[in-house]
Design a protein around this motif. Structure first.
Motif, short mmCIF file in Angstrom:
data_model
loop_
_atom_site.label_atom_id
_atom_site.label_comp_id
_atom_site.label_asym_id
_atom_site.label_seq_id
_atom_site.Cartn_x
_atom_site.Cartn_y
_atom_site.Cartn_z
N PRO A 45 -8.63 -8.54 6.37
CA PRO A 45 -7.66 -9.47 5.35
C PRO A 45 -7.73 -10.69 5.86
CG PRO A 45 -6.36 -7.37 5.83
CD PRO A 45 -7.60 -7.57 6.69
N SER A 46 -7.89 -10.92 7.04
CA SER A 46 -8.02 -12.49 7.56
C SER A 46 -9.26 -13.11 7.51
CB SER A 46 -7.63 -12.54 9.04
OG SER A 46 -8.53 -11.87 9.83
N SER B 30 -3.01 -11.99 -2.76
CA SER B 30 -1.55 -12.54 -2.96
C SER B 30 -1.71 -13.58 -4.27
CB SER B 30 -0.97 -13.23 -1.59
OG SER B 30 0.18 -13.86 -2.13
N ALA C 170 -6.65 -11.66 2.18
CA ALA C 170 -5.32 -11.59 1.83
C ALA C 170 -4.80 -12.55 1.07
CB ALA C 170 -4.62 -11.56 3.27
N ASN D 4 -3.76 -4.39 2.95
CA ASN D 4 -3.60 -5.66 2.32
C ASN D 4 -2.13 -5.75 1.84
OD1 ASN D 4 -6.06 -7.59 2.49
ND2 ASN D 4 -6.85 -5.54 2.04
#
Length: 459
Positions: free
Chosen positions: A436-437, A323, A319, A256
């Motif tokens: 992550p998606s 972030s 993800a 990630n």
């Protein structure tokens, strides 16, 4: 005015009156909090497990030196004309209490009970000693070196500085060498720096930043509907990641493109969002309040707790959440000097709870060398528990991650805290293994055992 009429000062203290200085804004919050609830001591407490031949006389001597180096170990509190002040008084005794538990049926349990009783008992912060140290002897060559200090004079980061300095001085003494010099900030100077910040344009910019972050927030999101004041004792549930999960955790951090602390905070935000059904969650983030190299070496009370607002939408991916947390944490750290008391005061409901569960990420190795002995650090208390504290910390070699749930026993029963802890561990495992998606809401909340209970036993 007759000096005898000054609250908290007797005739023996007259020579020190000129050296007394008021508490800092950070300290004042704890002073008033302690007086509002005197039965619940706001203490930091920890111990180091030392397996070897410990020289307790050397330990006592170097502890006094370290207390003087950081000054916080010699602080006394008093009131002058009704205003809380402090004095750095080197004449204070700093005895190392020796407690022999070798004859106890279970020395480890006896030591844990002794320490828990010591750090949770009520204290008078004006009349009682604010720092206590003890060597608890469990075996002929095994000791717990215990230290407790009231949060009003030394925060958790400062307490670690003190313990590290004691270890450095002890190692130098038993190895027959001179210790490295230590440059720290004087406590009056630390207070003046805090006051200078509050009179600076940066203070107003930070105020505006936090006003924007808390605008529209109703109340904190937690896992309990009960309301209760902070508690000194806590319900504790602990676990250590398996070697396999620890390896996958490191791989997930790399996958990630983030750092370990950000990933851990994101996992808690995701868990809390799923548990409560809320798209916006607020976490409590402890920060050091130490933004210079000098303050990071010093004693004193500078730490702070700030709210971390995180949005977890139905379509937010793992993800994207990581972030967002990374950006939120960076912003919080840039504005960390603005006190949480001021954030609450500026809110629409100053008495309401804006801060959610506390996430304390302490990714430093727990090993502290005392000469030839490698001691293992255990943190017992970082203060009172308002609601729920989630602690992440490493073992003595820095190879395994521990996850603790500390709960206010008046808000959570032991069974409830244990269930939440177990559920989070299952969720954390799934979060580590998630692509992550993948949308965060698609990460399974229930582990295999609890899912079987719901779908088969209860259905």
């Amino acid at each position: 005015m007759d000096p005898r009429e000054i609250d908290g000062i007797d005739s023996a203290d007259q020579a020190l009156q000129g050296d007394a200085f008021p508490l800092s804004p950070a300290q004042l919050g704890l002073w008033y909090a302690q007086h509002r609830n005197p039965s619940v001591a706001i203490n930091n407490a920890q111990y180091v497990d030392l397996r070897g031949d410990l020289d307790t006389e050397v330990l006592e001597r170097v502890s006094r030196i370290a207390a003087g180096d950081l000054q916080s170990g010699f602080v006394r509190l008093l009131e002058i004309d009704g205003v809380p002040h402090q004095i750095v008084d080197p004449s204070l005794d700093t005895p190392l209490e020796l407690v022999d538990l070798r004859d106890a049926p279970d020395p480890e349990k006896a030591a844990e009970e002794w320490m828990r009783a010591e750090y949770s008992r009520p204290i008078d912060i004006v009349d009682d000693r604010l720092i206590v140290a003890a060597a608890l002897r469990l075996e002929d060559s095994r000791y717990y070196w215990y230290a407790r200090v009231h949060h009003v004079v030394l925060d958790g980061f400062g307490a670690m500085n003190f313990m590290t300095r004691v270890a450095e001085l002890y190692s130098a003494a038993v190895e027959g060498r001179e210790p490295e010099p230590l440059e720290v900030g004087d406590l009056p100077d630390l207070r003046e720096a805090e006051l200078a910040y509050r009179n600076s344009p940066r203070f107003e910019r930070d105020r505006e930043y936090w006003r924007e972050r808390i605008a529209g927030l109703d109340s904190a999101v937690g896992l309990s509907h009960r309301i209760a004041p902070p508690a000194a004792r806590k319900e504790l549930s602990s676990a250590t990641l398996s070697e396999s999960l620890a390896t996958r955790f490191d791989a997930a951090v790399e996958r990630n493109v983030t750092i370990r602390s950000t990933f851990l905070i994101a996992s808690v935000a995701a868990f809390l969002s799923q548990m409560t059904g809320r798209e916006e969650v607020v976490l409590s983030l402890p920060v050091t309040g130490r933004t210079t190299a000098l303050t990071r070496r010093s004693g004193g009370m500078l730490s702070n707790i700030v709210p971390l607002t995180v949005r977890v939408g139905h379509d937010t991916t793992v993800a994207e959440l990581i972030s967002e947390v990374q950006v939120a944490v960076a912003g919080a750290l840039r504005h960390q000097l603005f006190r949480h008391e001021d954030i609450r005061r500026d809110s629409a409901d100053p008495n309401g709870g804006l801060f959610g569960p506390l996430v304390n990420v302490m990714l430093f190795h727990g090993g502290i060398p005392f000469g030839p002995i490698l001691g293992e650090l255990t943190i017992l208390s970082t203060g009172t528990v308002e609601d729920l504290g989630i602690n992440f910390y490493e073992n003595v070699n820095g190879t395994r991650l521990n996850i603790d749930f500390e709960a206010n026993p008046d808000r959570y029963t032991a069974e409830e805290n244990s269930a939440h802890h177990a559920r989070f561990l299952d969720f954390f495992t799934a979060f580590v293994d998630a692509d992550p998606s993948l949308p965060v809401r698609s990460v399974p909340l229930l582990g295999a055992q609890e899912r079987a209970l719901v779908l088969e036993s209860w259905n």
